[in-house]
Scaffold this motif. Sequence first.
Motif, short mmCIF file in Angstrom:
data_model
loop_
_atom_site.label_atom_id
_atom_site.label_comp_id
_atom_site.label_asym_id
_atom_site.label_seq_id
_atom_site.Cartn_x
_atom_site.Cartn_y
_atom_site.Cartn_z
N ASN A 10 29.91 28.28 -15.80
CA ASN A 10 30.31 29.19 -14.90
C ASN A 10 28.41 29.24 -14.65
OD1 ASN A 10 32.48 29.63 -14.96
ND2 ASN A 10 32.74 31.47 -16.90
N ALA A 11 27.68 29.47 -15.18
CA ALA A 11 26.36 29.63 -14.29
C ALA A 11 26.28 28.39 -13.82
CB ALA A 11 25.37 29.84 -15.75
N PHE A 12 26.17 27.07 -14.50
CA PHE A 12 25.53 25.95 -13.86
C PHE A 12 26.40 25.43 -12.78
CE2 PHE A 12 24.85 24.45 -18.40
CZ PHE A 12 23.13 24.74 -18.18
N ALA A 13 27.77 26.13 -12.46
CA ALA A 13 28.97 26.68 -11.33
C ALA A 13 28.50 26.64 -10.23
CB ALA A 13 30.30 26.40 -11.76
N ALA A 14 27.74 28.22 -10.49
CA ALA A 14 27.21 29.41 -9.36
C ALA A 14 25.68 28.71 -8.98
CB ALA A 14 26.87 30.65 -10.68
N MET A 15 25.34 27.63 -9.67
CA MET A 15 23.80 27.45 -8.73
C MET A 15 24.23 26.51 -7.66
SD MET A 15 21.53 26.35 -12.77
CE MET A 15 21.60 27.72 -14.04
N LYS A 16 23.42 26.75 -7.50
CA LYS A 16 23.15 25.69 -6.09
C LYS A 16 23.25 24.27 -5.92
CE LYS A 16 20.23 25.44 -1.78
NZ LYS A 16 18.57 25.18 -1.39
N PRO A 17 24.39 23.35 -5.08
CA PRO A 17 23.91 22.48 -4.74
C PRO A 17 22.69 20.93 -4.91
CG PRO A 17 25.93 22.80 -4.11
CD PRO A 17 24.71 24.33 -4.14
N GLY A 18 22.19 20.87 -6.30
CA GLY A 18 21.01 20.08 -6.62
C GLY A 18 19.86 20.90 -7.13
N ALA A 19 19.91 21.93 -7.57
CA ALA A 19 19.40 22.92 -7.66
C ALA A 19 18.46 21.90 -9.26
CB ALA A 19 19.92 24.03 -8.62
N LEU A 20 17.19 22.42 -9.74
CA LEU A 20 16.74 21.88 -11.47
C LEU A 20 16.35 22.97 -11.97
CD1 LEU A 20 13.78 20.90 -9.26
CD2 LEU A 20 16.30 19.16 -9.86
N PHE A 21 16.94 23.10 -13.21
CA PHE A 21 17.08 24.11 -14.19
C PHE A 21 16.30 23.16 -15.49
CE2 PHE A 21 18.65 24.79 -18.43
CZ PHE A 21 18.88 26.56 -18.24
N VAL A 22 14.70 24.78 -15.76
CA VAL A 22 13.83 24.25 -16.52
C VAL A 22 14.47 25.47 -17.50
CG1 VAL A 22 11.59 24.44 -16.99
CG2 VAL A 22 12.67 22.66 -14.97
N ASN A 23 14.55 25.15 -19.83
CA ASN A 23 14.51 26.35 -20.34
C ASN A 23 13.33 25.59 -20.93
OD1 ASN A 23 15.77 27.94 -22.32
ND2 ASN A 23 16.46 25.84 -23.22
N VAL A 24 12.89 26.36 -21.24
CA VAL A 24 11.02 26.90 -22.11
C VAL A 24 11.44 27.57 -22.71
CG1 VAL A 24 9.88 25.17 -20.51
CG2 VAL A 24 9.44 27.62 -20.35
N ALA A 25 12.33 28.35 -23.43
CA ALA A 25 13.26 29.54 -23.81
C ALA A 25 13.38 29.70 -25.69
CB ALA A 25 13.96 30.52 -23.33
N ARG A 26 14.61 28.99 -25.65
CA ARG A 26 14.65 28.56 -26.82
C ARG A 26 16.47 27.77 -26.18
NH1 ARG A 26 10.79 29.85 -28.73
NH2 ARG A 26 11.09 31.00 -30.78
N GLY A 27 17.05 26.69 -27.20
CA GLY A 27 17.78 25.84 -27.18
C GLY A 27 19.58 26.41 -27.07
N GLY A 28 19.68 27.71 -27.78
CA GLY A 28 21.02 28.21 -28.04
C GLY A 28 21.21 28.84 -26.73
N LEU A 29 19.87 29.10 -25.78
CA LEU A 29 20.50 29.77 -24.64
C LEU A 29 21.67 29.06 -23.86
CD1 LEU A 29 17.40 31.19 -23.85
CD2 LEU A 29 19.28 32.86 -24.16
#
Length: 322
Positions: A212-231
């Motif tokens: 649901n979160a990824f579907a809510a993102m703007k098409p073509g948006a970039l996603f960066v995770n530097v927190a924890r993988g479990g998120l």
Amino acid sequence: MRLLIGFDEYPLDPFNELLPGWDIERTTPERFPELAVDADVVCPIAATVDSDLLKAGRFGLVQQFGVGLEKVDVDAATAAGVWVSRLPGDVTGNADSVAELAVLLTLALGRRLDEARQALRNRVWAQPVGRALFDGTAVIVGLGSIGLAVAKRLSGFGMRLVAVRARPELGGPPEIERVVGVDRLPEVLGRADVVISSLMFGEHNRNFFDANAFAAMKPGALFVNVARGGLVDEAALLAALESGHIGGAGLDVHVVEPADPGSPLVNHPKVIATPHVAGVTEQMMQRSVIAFTDNLKRYAAGQPLQWTVNEPSQVAQRRPQG
């Protein structure tokens, strides 16, 4: 005093130098429960400190070398009379180090660095067309020390910044235009060119970034995770990349670590993955060792500890004897 470190690749010389007279040992996370029983202080790093180990051991302090305590049963430690302490990112330089890698991943994704390097090898000139950060919108999810450090750096690129935090009434620094609560997450994700995850992880927010979160993102948006993988629901992220809805992902952390280098997500052409190195800098190591050993000296001397996350009532039973 005996200290056990739950990571067998950490250099021991800095610890030995600052803790003369201590018996310091390191081990793998797998052997950690066996050896921790006889320690006075344990530093889990990637190892687990659960209720069984807390009952079996005689240690009175769990001192993490960093901020993450997701593998430490803090409630059980409190009940057992064991202090639990972490090293805040703004004390050690970890937050600044992690923020720098978040910016690096964002830039590399936007400017399509892997493709550009391949184009050079193929003698293709002035390709590919990248995406600059200025005039873009970044949503920073989690506004602790890392999120604040990310905001400080991205503001210099001329980005509009929006932050999501559990307590939006706390606001944010001047460079952040809006601070909203988690209930407004879908709305702000839909306006973001870049989404950066800097949340503190716990079981309460596992798979926070789901389909649901990824579907809510703007098409073509970039996603960066530097927190924890479990998120992150990694299957949902892979699906969003495959469909083209997410333009690219920068992942320094993974659900299972070490991550499988052959996994479809790590090897995806739109992913830049690193092996949990965001905070691993010379500056962070130097500051962390000093803060870490200072707190252990306090514990050995029976002095008040710093950066504790609990307050056990039976600490006298676990005090070191010398």
